[in-house]
Design a protein around this motif. Structure first.
Motif, PDB file in Angstrom:
ATOM      1  N   UNK A  92       4.350   4.328  14.201  1.00 33.91           N
ATOM      2  CA  UNK A  92       3.930   3.088  13.567  1.00 33.91           C
ATOM      3  C   UNK A  92       2.871   2.393  14.397  1.00 33.91           C
ATOM      4  N   UNK A  93       1.852   1.843  13.743  1.00 36.25           N
ATOM      5  CA  UNK A  93       0.769   1.147  14.448  1.00 36.25           C
ATOM      6  C   UNK A  93       0.463  -0.166  13.745  1.00 36.25           C
ATOM      7  N   UNK A  94      -0.164  -1.070  14.488  1.00 32.49           N
ATOM      8  CA  UNK A  94      -0.629  -2.345  13.958  1.00 32.49           C
ATOM      9  C   UNK A  94      -2.119  -2.496  14.240  1.00 32.49           C
TER      10      UNK A  94
ATOM     11  N   UNK B  84      -5.185   7.556  10.229  1.00 33.81           N
ATOM     12  CA  UNK B  84      -4.439   6.377  10.647  1.00 33.81           C
ATOM     13  C   UNK B  84      -3.369   5.915   9.656  1.00 33.81           C
ATOM     14  N   UNK B  85      -3.557   6.225   8.370  1.00 36.50           N
ATOM     15  CA  UNK B  85      -2.670   5.646   7.368  1.00 36.50           C
ATOM     16  C   UNK B  85      -1.194   6.016   7.504  1.00 36.50           C
ATOM     17  N   UNK B  86      -0.840   7.252   7.857  1.00 34.48           N
ATOM     18  CA  UNK B  86       0.599   7.541   7.950  1.00 34.48           C
ATOM     19  C   UNK B  86       1.341   6.564   8.866  1.00 34.48           C
ATOM     20  N   UNK B  87       0.775   6.247  10.007  1.00 32.90           N
ATOM     21  CA  UNK B  87       1.435   5.302  10.916  1.00 32.90           C
ATOM     22  C   UNK B  87       1.267   3.863  10.439  1.00 32.90           C
ATOM     23  N   UNK B  88       0.141   3.567   9.784  1.00 34.16           N
ATOM     24  CA  UNK B  88      -0.072   2.226   9.249  1.00 34.16           C
ATOM     25  C   UNK B  88       0.955   1.882   8.176  1.00 34.16           C
ATOM     26  N   UNK B  89       1.285   2.861   7.344  1.00 37.47           N
ATOM     27  CA  UNK B  89       2.149   2.606   6.203  1.00 37.47           C
ATOM     28  C   UNK B  89       3.628   2.798   6.519  1.00 37.47           C
ATOM     29  N   UNK B  90       3.938   3.190   7.732  1.00 36.79           N
ATOM     30  CA  UNK B  90       5.344   3.396   8.086  1.00 36.79           C
ATOM     31  C   UNK B  90       6.018   2.047   8.343  1.00 36.79           C
TER      32      UNK B  90
ATOM     33  N   UNK C  95       0.829  -1.211   0.000  1.00 34.55           N
ATOM     34  CA  UNK C  95       0.000   0.000   0.000  1.00 34.55           C
ATOM     35  C   UNK C  95       0.858   1.253   0.000  1.00 34.55           C
ATOM     36  N   UNK C  96       1.968   1.224   0.729  1.00 30.97           N
ATOM     37  CA  UNK C  96       2.833   2.399   0.818  1.00 30.97           C
ATOM     38  C   UNK C  96       3.532   2.677  -0.505  1.00 30.97           C
ATOM     39  N   UNK C  97       3.847   1.627  -1.238  1.00 31.86           N
ATOM     40  CA  UNK C  97       4.571   1.775  -2.510  1.00 31.86           C
ATOM     41  C   UNK C  97       3.904   0.885  -3.553  1.00 31.86           C
ATOM     42  N   UNK C  98       2.680   1.253  -3.973  1.00 26.26           N
ATOM     43  CA  UNK C  98       1.937   0.386  -4.897  1.00 26.26           C
ATOM     44  C   UNK C  98       2.542   0.424  -6.292  1.00 26.26           C
TER      45      UNK C  98
END
Length: 547
Positions: free
Chosen positions: A182-184, A161-167, A112-115
């Motif tokens: 970062x989150x899970x 939420x996505x910035x931490x999800x994709x880190x 997702x971060x680098x599709x």
């Protein structure tokens, strides 16, 4: 009388050396070839990245961490020393080292971060490499990866939420999500009374304004309860809906997320699974009210894909360990690998692992191409059913190749034998998946057309494959003509579809010896359910060389 010690009675010989300091990517030709086909841009630096992962998981330290994470298992701490309810899960440092490596390599959300072309294939390959050695930590990686498309149905929540999800930062501390890089994520769907029938859920959601709801109820299975947030199904006034439930609320207060106990499971020991209670727990609605199943199904498709990846990784571990043992162990005057009976078993185990690997990577590629959406709808469920079903018996046969060593906890295949069944249960056990295939065929006929097109493109390559496709088409027609009777043949239908699916990808892309062996051993009239009972014409030596 003093005794003397005869050192010769303690000389260790005819035992395989430790299988350490190897490059698991380099030693897996099927995975290397499949990645080359379905992610052709993965050469150069990307290829070296896979080799780096392969070398890392092949180290003695990583393997020891995997053992520790599964023997020094998670512990639930309900309260802190002053009596405050905290519901924290404590893990051994080995688990955190394993998680940190996987997150730092983007095995949760890199696609997702680098599709782009090959993104899901590359993520799948890395996921299989780490899962080959330590399976349990794949659960939070998988759920975090899978949550993204569901979350994007509510753009405001996604942007938050996505910035931490994709880190690629691994931060296991429970605290205000706004302070974390970062989150899970996890998910909580099933309840005591319903299981896979989530529409029987009784957890309620009361609207309290600004998109917020108060949840009350229970969840019978909630994996990775240490995660930062969860997607949860609950009954809102509009019907069953999906909610984002964080463990820690904005500002730092703990959301009531009451872990009742950790599950004592057959395997999957490194992964904490729990029962949880909601009592005035805050949740934000995701997607449309009353459309919770439709919202979370976006997540389920991808976790089912990861079940296929995980079961395939387990098959690779099994045959790799079995072949290593056989190449270093002698009996009855010859090395085991040179004994025809053992060679036939190893070849059959490798054939199963090859078919699963090519299928898994082909399936991951379908998630890189939106034009393949119809195909993957049916193909994911079919592959999930079959590959995960085959996993436990493959693990057992691999274990048996090691003899008594395989049955001890000092070797990894005892753990793998306990691990494989969860992948057949998680995200829908056999009947649930088979019935879901029937449902997709009835409601989304375009998925049947796409699946059939995949098979039709390989017709004329092998007579046994052609005849098998005819049987598949006959079973599909039979199910369509009598929907009421279709459940009785659902498993037979899905098995037939899965074998056709595997045959198609092998005939198109795998080495000729592998494709020929598959057609003879899995589609021929004299096929056997027993590993090692291969028909004439199978190139045993070629398959063993790839193990």
């Amino acid at each position: 009388m003093a005794t003397t010690h005869n050192s010769t009675t303690h000389e260790v010989f005819n035992q395989a050396p430790p299988r350490v300091d190897v490059d698991e990517f380099d030693l897996n030709p099927a995975l290397r070839e499949a990645v080359g086909v379905f992610a052709p841009g993965s050469g150069g630096a990307a290829s070296e990245g896979f080799h780096e992962m392969g070398r890392h998981v092949g180290t003695e330290q990583y393997q020891h961490d995997a053992e520790l994470a599964n023997t020094l298992t998670p512990v639930h701490r309900a309260h802190d020393r002053w009596g405050n309810r905290v519901d924290e899960i404590e893990f051994h440092p080995s688990y955190h080292r394993i998680m940190r490596f996987s997150v730092e390599h983007g095995l949760h959300t890199a696609a997702w971060a680098d599709p782009g072309p090959g993104a899901n294939v590359e993520r799948a390959a890395g996921f299989m490499l780490v899962s080959q050695i330590e399976a349990g930590h794949g659960c939070p990686l998988s759920m975090t990866h899978a949550v993204v498309p569901s979350l994007r149905l509510s753009p405001e929540l996604a942007s938050e939420w996505e910035p931490a999800l994709l880190s690629r930062v691994y931060d296991p501390e429970l605290r205000d999500p706004a302070t974390k890089s970062g989150v899970l994520f996890g998910m909580a769907m099933t309840e005591k009374q319903g299981g896979s029938d989530v529409r029987a859920n009784t957890t309620t959601a009361e609207h309290v304004g600004d998109g917020l709801h108060l949840l009350r109820g229970h969840k019978w299975f909630c994996s990775a309860p240490q995660s930062d947030a969860f997607l949860v199904l609950a009954q809102a006034p509009e019907g069953l809906s999906c909610f984002l439930v964080p463990r820690v609320l904005p500002g730092g207060d703990r959301n009531p997320f009451l872990v009742q106990r950790l599950k004592d499971k057959l395997g999957n020991k490194s992964n904490a699974s729990s029962e949880v209670e909601f009592d005035g727990t805050l949740g934000w609605m995701v997607g449309e009210p009353g459309r919770g199943v439709r919202t979370i199904i976006e997540m389920v498709g991808r976790t089912r894909l990861d079940c296929v990846l995980g079961a395939t990784a387990g098959m690779r571990q099994g045959v790799a360990e079995a072949a290593w043992h056989a190449r270093h162990r002698a009996a009855f005057g010859a090395t085991l690998v040179d004994q025809p009976a053992m060679a036939a078993v190893l070849a059959d185990l490798q054939l199963e692992a090859e078919a699963a690997t090519w299928t898994a990577v082909r399936l991951a590629a379908a998630y890189d191409d939106e034009e393949s959406a119809a195909y993957r709808r049916l193909a994911t469920a079919v592959a999930k059913y079959w590959v995960c079903k085959r996993g436990p018996n493959h693990a057992y046969e691999s274990l048996e190749c090691l003899g008594g060593n395989g049955y001890t906890e000092a070797f990894p295949l005892a753990r793998r034998y306990r691990e494989q069944p969860v992948l057949a249960v998680w995200e829908g056990s056999g009947n649930v998946i088979a019935l879901d295939v029937l449902r997709a065929m009835a409601r989304e006929p375009e998925s049947v057309a796409a699946f059939d097109a995949e098979l039709a493109a390989r017709l004329g390559r092998h007579d046994l494959f052609d005849r098998h496709v005819e049987r598949v088409r006959g079973l599909i027609g039979r199910a369509a003509s009598d929907p009421a009777a279709a459940p009785a043949i659902a498993r037979r239908l899905v098995e037939a579809m899965a074998l056709a699916q595997q045959g198609a990808v092998l005939l198109e892309h795998a080495p000729a010896a592998v494709a020929e062996a598959f057609c003879l051993a899995r589609l021929g009239d004299d096929r056997s359910a027993e590993y090692g009972a291969l028909p004439d014409g199978v190139d045993v030596a070629a398959l063993v060389a790839r193990a």
